[in-house]
Design a protein around this motif. Structure first.
Motif, PDB file in Angstrom:
ATOM      1  N   ILE A  77      21.865   4.011 -15.477  1.00 50.16           N
ATOM      2  CA  ILE A  77      23.550   2.655 -16.782  1.00 50.16           C
ATOM      3  C   ILE A  77      24.487   2.475 -15.250  1.00 50.16           C
ATOM      4  CG2 ILE A  77      24.094   4.981 -17.920  1.00 50.16           C
ATOM      5  CD1 ILE A  77      23.886   0.944 -18.588  1.00 50.16           C
ATOM      6  N   GLU A  78      24.242   4.290 -15.113  1.00 47.85           N
ATOM      7  CA  GLU A  78      25.691   4.252 -14.161  1.00 47.85           C
ATOM      8  C   GLU A  78      26.214   3.144 -12.843  1.00 47.85           C
ATOM      9  OE1 GLU A  78      29.802   6.195 -13.561  1.00 47.85           O
ATOM     10  OE2 GLU A  78      28.215   6.034 -14.675  1.00 47.85           O
ATOM     11  N   SER A  79      24.793   3.026 -12.213  1.00 49.95           N
ATOM     12  CA  SER A  79      24.736   2.310 -11.175  1.00 49.95           C
ATOM     13  C   SER A  79      24.628   0.766 -11.704  1.00 49.95           C
ATOM     14  CB  SER A  79      23.058   2.174 -10.317  1.00 49.95           C
ATOM     15  OG  SER A  79      23.080   3.818  -9.722  1.00 49.95           O
ATOM     16  N   PHE A  80      24.126   0.166 -13.044  1.00 45.94           N
ATOM     17  CA  PHE A  80      24.198  -0.816 -12.840  1.00 45.94           C
ATOM     18  C   PHE A  80      25.936  -1.415 -13.940  1.00 45.94           C
ATOM     19  CE2 PHE A  80      23.550  -3.919 -17.402  1.00 45.94           C
ATOM     20  CZ  PHE A  80      23.021  -4.774 -16.214  1.00 45.94           C
ATOM     21  N   ARG A  81      26.096  -0.028 -14.400  1.00 43.95           N
ATOM     22  CA  ARG A  81      27.773  -0.956 -15.018  1.00 43.95           C
ATOM     23  C   ARG A  81      29.262  -0.587 -14.002  1.00 43.95           C
ATOM     24  NH1 ARG A  81      31.827   3.078 -16.889  1.00 43.95           N
ATOM     25  NH2 ARG A  81      31.418   5.442 -16.235  1.00 43.95           N
ATOM     26  N   PHE A  82      28.732   0.336 -12.897  1.00 47.75           N
ATOM     27  CA  PHE A  82      29.631   0.506 -12.078  1.00 47.75           C
ATOM     28  C   PHE A  82      29.044   0.186 -10.492  1.00 47.75           C
ATOM     29  CE2 PHE A  82      33.119   3.419  -9.898  1.00 47.75           C
ATOM     30  CZ  PHE A  82      33.723   3.255  -9.958  1.00 47.75           C
ATOM     31  N   PRO A  83      28.735  -0.978  -9.984  1.00 48.95           N
ATOM     32  CA  PRO A  83      28.159  -0.875  -8.379  1.00 48.95           C
ATOM     33  C   PRO A  83      29.910  -0.496  -7.769  1.00 48.95           C
ATOM     34  CG  PRO A  83      29.194  -3.375  -9.610  1.00 48.95           C
ATOM     35  CD  PRO A  83      29.300  -2.400 -10.170  1.00 48.95           C
ATOM     36  N   THR A  84      29.599   0.350  -6.475  1.00 46.85           N
ATOM     37  CA  THR A  84      30.093   1.007  -5.896  1.00 46.85           C
ATOM     38  C   THR A  84      30.910   0.302  -4.437  1.00 46.85           C
ATOM     39  OG1 THR A  84      28.811   2.658  -4.459  1.00 46.85           O
ATOM     40  CG2 THR A  84      30.414   3.575  -6.957  1.00 46.85           C
ATOM     41  N   ASN A  85      29.376  -0.897  -4.509  1.00 46.37           N
ATOM     42  CA  ASN A  85      29.316  -1.835  -3.602  1.00 46.37           C
ATOM     43  C   ASN A  85      29.762  -2.446  -3.528  1.00 46.37           C
ATOM     44  OD1 ASN A  85      29.325  -3.090  -0.645  1.00 46.37           O
ATOM     45  ND2 ASN A  85      26.978  -1.393  -0.522  1.00 46.37           N
ATOM     46  N   VAL A  86      31.127  -3.659  -3.661  1.00 41.27           N
ATOM     47  CA  VAL A  86      31.138  -5.176  -3.614  1.00 41.27           C
ATOM     48  C   VAL A  86      30.284  -6.002  -2.033  1.00 41.27           C
ATOM     49  CG1 VAL A  86      33.618  -4.522  -4.631  1.00 41.27           C
ATOM     50  CG2 VAL A  86      33.076  -5.297  -1.604  1.00 41.27           C
ATOM     51  N   SER A  87      29.862  -5.628  -1.689  1.00 41.85           N
ATOM     52  CA  SER A  87      29.068  -6.415  -0.216  1.00 41.85           C
ATOM     53  C   SER A  87      27.188  -6.144  -0.957  1.00 41.85           C
ATOM     54  CB  SER A  87      28.800  -5.284   1.051  1.00 41.85           C
ATOM     55  OG  SER A  87      27.675  -6.232   2.202  1.00 41.85           O
ATOM     56  N   HIS A  88      27.125  -7.790  -0.960  1.00 40.20           N
ATOM     57  CA  HIS A  88      25.267  -7.875  -1.812  1.00 40.20           C
ATOM     58  C   HIS A  88      25.203  -8.987  -0.586  1.00 40.20           C
ATOM     59  CE1 HIS A  88      27.043 -11.407  -3.943  1.00 40.20           C
ATOM     60  NE2 HIS A  88      27.717 -10.580  -3.862  1.00 40.20           N
ATOM     61  N   GLY A  89      23.823  -9.174  -1.208  1.00 43.94           N
ATOM     62  CA  GLY A  89      22.743 -11.147  -0.331  1.00 43.94           C
ATOM     63  C   GLY A  89      22.782 -12.121  -1.498  1.00 43.94           C
ATOM     64  N   MET A  90      23.511 -11.746  -2.290  1.00 52.84           N
ATOM     65  CA  MET A  90      23.765 -12.800  -3.373  1.00 52.84           C
ATOM     66  C   MET A  90      23.777 -14.464  -3.434  1.00 52.84           C
ATOM     67  SD  MET A  90      23.093 -11.278  -7.438  1.00 52.84           S
ATOM     68  CE  MET A  90      25.016  -9.638  -6.866  1.00 52.84           C
ATOM     69  N   SER A  91      23.501 -15.241  -3.519  1.00 51.63           N
ATOM     70  CA  SER A  91      23.864 -17.044  -3.266  1.00 51.63           C
ATOM     71  C   SER A  91      24.725 -17.189  -4.261  1.00 51.63           C
ATOM     72  CB  SER A  91      22.538 -17.653  -3.143  1.00 51.63           C
ATOM     73  OG  SER A  91      21.796 -18.093  -4.961  1.00 51.63           O
ATOM     74  N   ASP A  92      25.646 -17.838  -4.326  1.00 52.95           N
ATOM     75  CA  ASP A  92      26.480 -18.237  -5.699  1.00 52.95           C
ATOM     76  C   ASP A  92      25.374 -17.918  -6.654  1.00 52.95           C
ATOM     77  OD1 ASP A  92      28.650 -17.611  -3.999  1.00 52.95           O
ATOM     78  OD2 ASP A  92      29.251 -19.768  -3.956  1.00 52.95           O
ATOM     79  N   ASP A  93      24.503 -19.499  -6.178  1.00 53.00           N
ATOM     80  CA  ASP A  93      23.897 -18.899  -8.016  1.00 53.00           C
ATOM     81  C   ASP A  93      23.324 -18.239  -8.275  1.00 53.00           C
ATOM     82  OD1 ASP A  93      24.352 -22.104  -8.104  1.00 53.00           O
ATOM     83  OD2 ASP A  93      22.588 -22.542  -6.560  1.00 53.00           O
ATOM     84  N   GLU A  94      22.830 -17.513  -7.564  1.00 57.65           N
ATOM     85  CA  GLU A  94      22.443 -15.958  -8.580  1.00 57.65           C
ATOM     86  C   GLU A  94      23.562 -15.004  -8.503  1.00 57.65           C
ATOM     87  OE1 GLU A  94      18.823 -15.245  -5.463  1.00 57.65           O
ATOM     88  OE2 GLU A  94      20.806 -14.963  -4.674  1.00 57.65           O
ATOM     89  N   LEU A  95      24.394 -15.112  -8.453  1.00 51.12           N
ATOM     90  CA  LEU A  95      25.595 -14.047  -8.176  1.00 51.12           C
ATOM     91  C   LEU A  95      26.282 -14.438 -10.112  1.00 51.12           C
ATOM     92  CD1 LEU A  95      28.735 -12.240  -7.506  1.00 51.12           C
ATOM     93  CD2 LEU A  95      29.587 -14.404  -6.432  1.00 51.12           C
ATOM     94  N   LEU A  96      26.456 -15.463  -9.660  1.00 50.90           N
ATOM     95  CA  LEU A  96      27.151 -16.545 -11.310  1.00 50.90           C
ATOM     96  C   LEU A  96      26.574 -16.150 -12.245  1.00 50.90           C
ATOM     97  CD1 LEU A  96      29.374 -19.258  -9.587  1.00 50.90           C
ATOM     98  CD2 LEU A  96      30.274 -17.283 -10.275  1.00 50.90           C
ATOM     99  N   TRP A  97      24.830 -16.124 -11.822  1.00 52.61           N
ATOM    100  CA  TRP A  97      23.764 -16.473 -13.041  1.00 52.61           C
ATOM    101  C   TRP A  97      23.957 -14.597 -14.156  1.00 52.61           C
ATOM    102  CZ3 TRP A  97      19.636 -12.876 -13.016  1.00 52.61           C
ATOM    103  CH2 TRP A  97      19.036 -13.262 -14.677  1.00 52.61           C
ATOM    104  N   ARG A  98      23.683 -14.257 -12.702  1.00 51.64           N
ATOM    105  CA  ARG A  98      23.398 -12.563 -12.662  1.00 51.64           C
ATOM    106  C   ARG A  98      25.580 -11.898 -13.448  1.00 51.64           C
ATOM    107  NH1 ARG A  98      23.220  -7.172  -9.196  1.00 51.64           N
ATOM    108  NH2 ARG A  98      23.641  -5.831 -10.440  1.00 51.64           N
TER     109      ARG A  98
END
Length: 385
Positions: A77-98
């Motif tokens: 739950i800690e990793s889910f609620r508090f992502p410490t790294n703002v770098s990721h490989g999601m597209s905009d569509d994937e990001l906004l959906w999540r």
């Protein structure tokens, strides 16, 4: 002769059996040695990943060359609620959906301290970085988070000791007066929404400064029942004149609104904005050329569907008194104690939670880089940070 021949045959037979046995023994020995070598190599390979004295390349482990490997639970739950790294490989569509996901259970299974997400939409470096670092200095880190959207090729030149270090989100080029600015705003909101403790979201530029200290701004925003997104009717050619009739029947002329892009909003409204596709696509198709979607998309969308969540004003002061496409800029000569204090309400009246308030603006722009030195000199006395 017969006996001699039989003895010779018997000897040859025995020799043949011995040779076969010896060959089998040699083959067995070779296979055995090869097995041992394979086992040793496998053990060495396993040690590379799991030895407590070696760094790990496993993405589920947090290891360094000077510390022991600690396996990370990516499903915690800690990793889910508090992502410490703002770098990721999601597209905009994937990001906004999540980012638009909302828990059905309103009771958090952890202690949630509401945070303010400071969203910096910049064209390059942050000229007022020293001032912002003083603003955040000694403040409780569980009360704020920082996200930076800038030109992907830009070098922010941020020291590791800074609260701004490693806070640049996956960004794309944003061009003034185009939908790419709206994309950047939604991208910032999407990344900030991944942290479930972020409750308030304020959009800022590289020319913005805070005109109150952190405790004042935190209390003001967290205790507000409403968001602060500028939204008003403008009958001129710079407002209503930008409306495209092809947006009907979904957006009618009476729905069309204008406002400053420098918003502040609650989590509930931020989720609605990133979840929208229908009206975003209408603006993408019809708000082109001289339409300036960053001044109309959110004001119109929020007015049409979520007006009850909004106070219809901004908390970022901008001086448009001279007219034209750009506001007044403040340089070193403009930085005086009386001027900074005047920005806090600018002689206007405003409401806070439906009651009159003496605090109208929490931030101000547009400051030139030359203003940094005098601002630092006045900060402790006037800005109280």
């Amino acid at each position: 002769m017969m006996r001699s021949r039989n003895a010779r045959d018997e000897f040859d037979h025995i020799s043949k059996d011995l040779s076969i046995g010896l060959m089998r023994s040699v083959c067995f020995l070779i296979v055995f040695v090869i097995g041992i070598l394979i086992g040793l190599l496998s053990s060495s390979h396993i040690d590379t990943y799991y030895s407590p004295n070696q760094p790990s390349t496993n993405p589920n482990s947090a290891c360094t060359s000077t510390s022991s490997c600690v396996k990370k639970d990516c499903m915690s739950i800690e990793s889910f609620r508090f992502p410490t790294n703002v770098s990721h490989g999601m597209s905009d569509d994937e990001l906004l959906w999540r980012a638009s996901l909302v828990p059905e259970n309103v009771h958090y299974p952890f202690h949630r301290m509401p945070k303010i997400a400071f969203l910096f939409l910049t064209r390059g470096p942050l000229p007022f970085l020293p001032l912002w670092e003083r603003f955040f200095d000694a403040q409780d880190v569980i009360k704020y988070s920082i996200y930076i959207h800038t030109n992907p090729a830009s070098n922010l030149r941020v020291e590791k000791s800074s609260v701004f270090y490693n806070r640049q989100i996956p960004s794309q080029a944003a061009e003034w007066g185009t939908l790419s600015l709206v994309d950047a705003e939604r991208r910032l909101l999407g990344n900030a929404l991944l942290d479930f403790s972020n409750e308030r979201f304020v959009l800022l530029s590289e020319s913005c400064i805070p005109i109150y200290n952190f405790p004042t701004i935190y209390d003001y925003l967290v205790k507000s029942k409403y968001s602060f997104l500028d939204s008003y009717e403008d009958p001129s050619r710079y407002g209503q004149g930008r409306y495209n009739r092809h947006m009907k029947p979904y957006i009618r002329p009476r729905d069309w609104r204008k406002g400053s892009q420098w918003f502040e909003m609650k989590r509930a409204l931020a989720i609605k904005v990133v979840a929208d596709t229908k009206y975003y696509n209408l603006f993408k198709r019809y708000c082109t050329h001289d339409c300036y979607p960053d001044e109309h998309y959110m004001p119109t969308f929020v007015h049409m569907f979520h007006e009850q969540l909004n106070d219809d004003r901004t908390v970022t002061y901008v001086d448009w008194s001279v007219g034209g496409p750009h506001p007044v800029s403040f340089g070193a000569k403009d930085i005086t104690e009386s001027h900074i204090k005047s920005l806090r309400n600018n002689g206007t009246s405003c409401s806070y939670n439906k009651r009159p308030s003496r605090i109208c603006y929490l931030f101000a722009r547009k400051f030139e880089a030359s203003a940094l030195k005098p601002l630092l000199e006045l900060a402790s006395k006037v800005l109280e940070y």
